[in-house]
Write a protein that holds these residues in place. Sequence first.
Motif, PDB file in Angstrom:
ATOM      1  N   ASP A 105      26.364  14.076  29.442  1.00 12.79           N
ATOM      2  CA  ASP A 105      26.284  12.708  29.237  1.00 12.79           C
ATOM      3  C   ASP A 105      25.014  12.525  29.735  1.00 12.79           C
ATOM      4  OD1 ASP A 105      28.435  11.933  29.004  1.00 12.79           O
ATOM      5  OD2 ASP A 105      29.355  12.040  31.216  1.00 12.79           O
ATOM      6  N   LYS A 106      23.441  13.481  30.928  1.00 19.10           N
ATOM      7  CA  LYS A 106      22.322  13.230  31.209  1.00 19.10           C
ATOM      8  C   LYS A 106      21.856  13.621  29.992  1.00 19.10           C
ATOM      9  CE  LYS A 106      22.854  14.938  35.749  1.00 19.10           C
ATOM     10  NZ  LYS A 106      22.518  16.156  36.838  1.00 19.10           N
ATOM     11  N   SER A 107      21.695  14.706  29.279  1.00 14.91           N
ATOM     12  CA  SER A 107      21.136  14.058  27.774  1.00 14.91           C
ATOM     13  C   SER A 107      21.184  12.928  26.891  1.00 14.91           C
ATOM     14  CB  SER A 107      21.111  14.996  27.857  1.00 14.91           C
ATOM     15  OG  SER A 107      21.126  16.913  27.856  1.00 14.91           O
ATOM     16  N   VAL A 108      22.614  12.548  26.572  1.00 11.53           N
ATOM     17  CA  VAL A 108      22.292  11.323  26.124  1.00 11.53           C
ATOM     18  C   VAL A 108      21.565  10.405  27.051  1.00 11.53           C
ATOM     19  CG1 VAL A 108      23.459   9.491  25.712  1.00 11.53           C
ATOM     20  CG2 VAL A 108      24.813  11.793  24.964  1.00 11.53           C
ATOM     21  N   GLU A 109      22.257   9.884  27.781  1.00  9.45           N
ATOM     22  CA  GLU A 109      20.623   8.986  28.729  1.00  9.45           C
ATOM     23  C   GLU A 109      19.200   9.489  28.919  1.00  9.45           C
ATOM     24  OE1 GLU A 109      21.284   7.806  33.805  1.00  9.45           O
ATOM     25  OE2 GLU A 109      21.607   8.975  33.044  1.00  9.45           O
ATOM     26  N   LYS A 110      18.913  10.389  29.008  1.00  6.19           N
ATOM     27  CA  LYS A 110      17.256  10.586  29.359  1.00  6.19           C
ATOM     28  C   LYS A 110      17.137  10.532  27.254  1.00  6.19           C
ATOM     29  CE  LYS A 110      17.380  14.427  31.969  1.00  6.19           C
ATOM     30  NZ  LYS A 110      16.792  15.837  31.942  1.00  6.19           N
ATOM     31  N   LEU A 111      18.346  10.954  26.385  1.00  5.06           N
ATOM     32  CA  LEU A 111      18.120  10.548  25.257  1.00  5.06           C
ATOM     33  C   LEU A 111      17.570   8.785  24.525  1.00  5.06           C
ATOM     34  CD1 LEU A 111      17.145  12.058  22.475  1.00  5.06           C
ATOM     35  CD2 LEU A 111      19.425  11.433  21.729  1.00  5.06           C
ATOM     36  N   ASN A 112      18.159   8.719  25.401  1.00  2.00           N
ATOM     37  CA  ASN A 112      18.898   6.571  24.988  1.00  2.00           C
ATOM     38  C   ASN A 112      17.187   5.916  25.700  1.00  2.00           C
ATOM     39  OD1 ASN A 112      20.899   7.039  24.131  1.00  2.00           O
ATOM     40  ND2 ASN A 112      21.735   6.519  25.619  1.00  2.00           N
ATOM     41  N   THR A 113      16.935   6.737  27.461  1.00  2.00           N
ATOM     42  CA  THR A 113      15.915   6.346  27.972  1.00  2.00           C
ATOM     43  C   THR A 113      14.632   6.864  26.529  1.00  2.00           C
ATOM     44  OG1 THR A 113      17.165   6.352  29.567  1.00  2.00           O
ATOM     45  CG2 THR A 113      14.761   6.753  29.932  1.00  2.00           C
ATOM     46  N   LEU A 114      14.612   7.624  26.958  1.00  2.61           N
ATOM     47  CA  LEU A 114      13.501   8.166  25.509  1.00  2.61           C
ATOM     48  C   LEU A 114      13.264   7.178  24.498  1.00  2.61           C
ATOM     49  CD1 LEU A 114      11.028  10.165  25.546  1.00  2.61           C
ATOM     50  CD2 LEU A 114      12.637  11.581  24.470  1.00  2.61           C
ATOM     51  N   THR A 115      14.412   6.865  24.038  1.00  2.49           N
ATOM     52  CA  THR A 115      14.479   6.502  22.500  1.00  2.49           C
ATOM     53  C   THR A 115      13.683   4.901  23.306  1.00  2.49           C
ATOM     54  OG1 THR A 115      16.070   7.194  21.436  1.00  2.49           O
ATOM     55  CG2 THR A 115      15.660   4.897  20.585  1.00  2.49           C
ATOM     56  N   ILE A 116      14.163   4.254  24.064  1.00  2.00           N
ATOM     57  CA  ILE A 116      13.274   3.468  24.964  1.00  2.00           C
ATOM     58  C   ILE A 116      11.813   2.998  24.956  1.00  2.00           C
ATOM     59  CG2 ILE A 116      13.113   0.903  26.583  1.00  2.00           C
ATOM     60  CD1 ILE A 116      16.314   2.279  27.142  1.00  2.00           C
TER      61      ILE A 116
END
Length: 1012
Positions: free
Chosen positions: A560-571
């Motif tokens: 979940d954290k990695s997905v959140e980081k990945l989403n933030t990074l994508t933004i």
Amino acid sequence: MLPLYLSIEGLYSYQSKQEIDFTALTAAGLFGIFGKVGSGKSTILEAITFALFANTNRLNSNNRAYNMMNLNSNQLRIEFHFIGKENKKYAFEASWRRNSKQFEKVTTPVRKAYVFEGDEKIPLESTDAETILGISYKNFNRTVIVPQGQFKEFLELKGAERSGMMKELFNLDHYDLFYKVASLSKETELKLQNISGAVQTLEDYTEESIAELLLQLENEQLKLQEVTNKHQQLDQQHQKLLEVQQFHKEIAIQKQAFAQLSAEQGTIENLKKQILLFQKVDRIFKHALDNLADLQTEEFQLTQDFARTKHQLNAVHTALLTANSAYKIVEQDFNQLDNKRIAVEDMRNIVHILKLQVDIKKEAERLANGQIVLQGVDQQILNKQTLVQEKQQEITNLKASRVASSLLMTINDWYSKQEQYIKTQHDLEADLKIKRKDYQDIILQFEKESLTPTSWREKLTEDEKSASILLERIQSDENKIQVKQQLANFSHALTAGEACPLCGSEHHPHIMQTEDVSEQLVKLKSEKTHVQETILQIQQRQQRFIQLDANLITLQRDIDKSVEKLNTLTIELNHHLTQFTWTNFQHNDRTSFDQWKLQAESIEQACTLTESTLAAIQKELDDLKIKKEKYSNGLNSIALTKSTLEGRLSIHEQLIKRLKLSEFEQFEISEIEILITQSLQSIDHIEQEYNRLLNEINQFNISIASLSTTSNTLEMQLKNKQSKITLQQKLLEELLQQHDFVSLDAVKEILKQQYDLEKEELRIKRFEEHFAIVKANLVQLEQKINQQAVDISQITKISQDLQLAKEAKEMLIGQLQSLKDQILISKKRYAEKVELQIAFDKLALRNKNLSILSNLFKGNGFVDYISTQYLEDLCHIANHRFERLTRGHLKLIINSENDFEVMDHLNGGKSRSVRTLSGGQFFQASLCLALALAESTRSLNQNEKNFFFIDEGFGTQDTESVNLIFETLNALHKENRIVGIISHVDELQERIPVSVKIVKDEDLGSLILHDF
């Protein structure tokens, strides 16, 4: 400390160089530094503390230099000027740079310290600000610059820590007297030991021992008096006998002497007659004979002198004739000397002319060669000037095609961030993929055993419960069978007449009949073991699935954290892509940018190289111009020298009088110089010879005149002497006839006897006197012997008795002197003993007092006491303001453990801990203590003015308290104290007379704006 100037560059949010001139701020007495939260206000304090102490509160030493540097800056630099001890001006600097190849690497911070002498900065050997400020970093943060959140630290310190701080701030170490007292005590004990040892060596010297010696001395003196009296009596008798004995000896001697004198009396009478005759002849003839002899001697000397003078006069006449002949010859050459001297001067001028001609020729050749060289330098200068113009044009063209470094850096930073985003995205996706695979592997392990992550716990718990129930049933059956088996064993063991082991009865009418249960018992044990193994397996599965479930939860959380980081990074990546505004390049391919960057770097390198080449050419051109000027000056000097030489040549040509220059042009200069030398030698020889002969002729004439006069005089003197000799001879003949002497030879024979009349007359006189004395002494001695009535034979016995008495007397004198010396030493030693005892008593008393002082100063007790006194004084000073700020409700006091408490006048004056104060009251107490500390340490810093910063804290005060605090702070200006306030509350800025404002720009970083 009084701040003067601060510059910050590259520190935290300060990207470009920012400066604060504190002189205008501190002149107001109260100033402020305002800005929003995170704008960089507290960074100003951190810059000051790092410049002074190389330390900060925000970061530890681990990679601190990198973390302190602004990410958009390549260097960090802090410069801080201030007034320190004795009102001297100091400067501290700190700087370091970023590694151009590795962004994360920075150089080691370099700190420097200076003291100003006028406007000149003199480097200091040490960068330790503690020696200049007289305060450590920790206490500097407590009393001068109080960082955010630490303003109340001094108030909250424990007693021991606060005492240590007081010791440092007020230099209380000189009150730590324990070791000094211990040293004095040790020194005193050592002296006591030394004196005690010295007193022990003098124990035998007492008043009683001295009295005994004095009594012994008195007895010895009485004995000596008796022996002395006896010795005197014997000595008188002995002297009388010796006197008589001496009389007899002298009579014998006098008789012998009288006999000898009587025998010698005839010789003396004959001598008297001869002397009388000698004296008569000497009186009559001696003078006349001596005069005759003197006249004859003078006659002989005059005869010889007259002959010698005649011979010398003839020799001088001969030498004069020879000298006159030689003089006539030399006189002719002497008359030609003036012509020879003129010829020598002409030759000298000719030599000068020839030498000058050679020098003029050389200078002409040098002048011609120099002009050729100067023309070559002029051509080189022209070539270099053309080359300089070409290089300047080339640089102008290159600069026109240069790319702005800021644009290059901005685009490069964009691509670097883009690559970092993509790399981070790929790393996150790869990590997420691995974690999801691990998650699926755990799910498969559940599915292999027909379990799910949600129901496995209930399923295994139910299986464990069923197995436990089965195990309990088997255990119950096993217990029952074991009872039956034991009863069977008892029944089989019963014997008639013996007591039953269970009931104790000896009668057994109905013995129990049982079957064999061994096989049932074995079967139950086997089932029990199987069930226990099943339970163990279930428990092991539970433990395994507990770990799997925990891993599953962890993996899910990480996913979940990695997905959140990945989403933030994508933004962030999408936002980053929107910032790409350069149409010449592609955001997903930096190849064209790298080529453009390489081209820009190539242009930059070419520009730098060309500028370097231009500088080198310019330097060569400058060197050539200097060389040209040097050559021109040299040629002018050569021309001037040549002109001077030609003028001198003309002068020498005019000085030639007789000789012709053309006659000597074929001669070498050395040959002419030889001719000059020979001519001068000839002139000198002629002059010397002429003068010598002239002097000789004059001397000869003088000698002839002198010798002629001497010869005539000697001749007259000789005739006079001969006349006197004739007269003296006639006088001697008349004396012979008158006194009846036969001839002069007889008279001369008498005078030859050579008597020493004075000696012989004295001899005769002494003989007569001695003869009379001996005769009189002999008569006198015989009369004395007749008058003495003593027995001379007793002299030997009396001598022996006298010697014994003398020896006894000398022995007693020695003993008496020994006793006197012993008494003197005893008195001296006893006096020393008394002095040592007095000194011992004084030292013992001193040692006792030192022991009391040692106990008093032991364990820092005295220093803590002094620290408490300083702390109470500090508290008293602080209460002047604190009671006013609290409207007389509260007062600071010190408890027995050196901790602060407050006296609450609203509650009967009872005391309570300072920790019970509200936030605003705590700030008021901290502020008052800080002001008191600054006031108390002012003299230690030896400054005319004192200064400290307050970082935040006013947000806890109500309006009335703020008014009181600002009234207090404004009053400090009259006391030569200065306060700086750092706050984010804009309303406070209206109350501060002067201030600076910190604003943070997204592109430029923190900026310092002045309101004055």
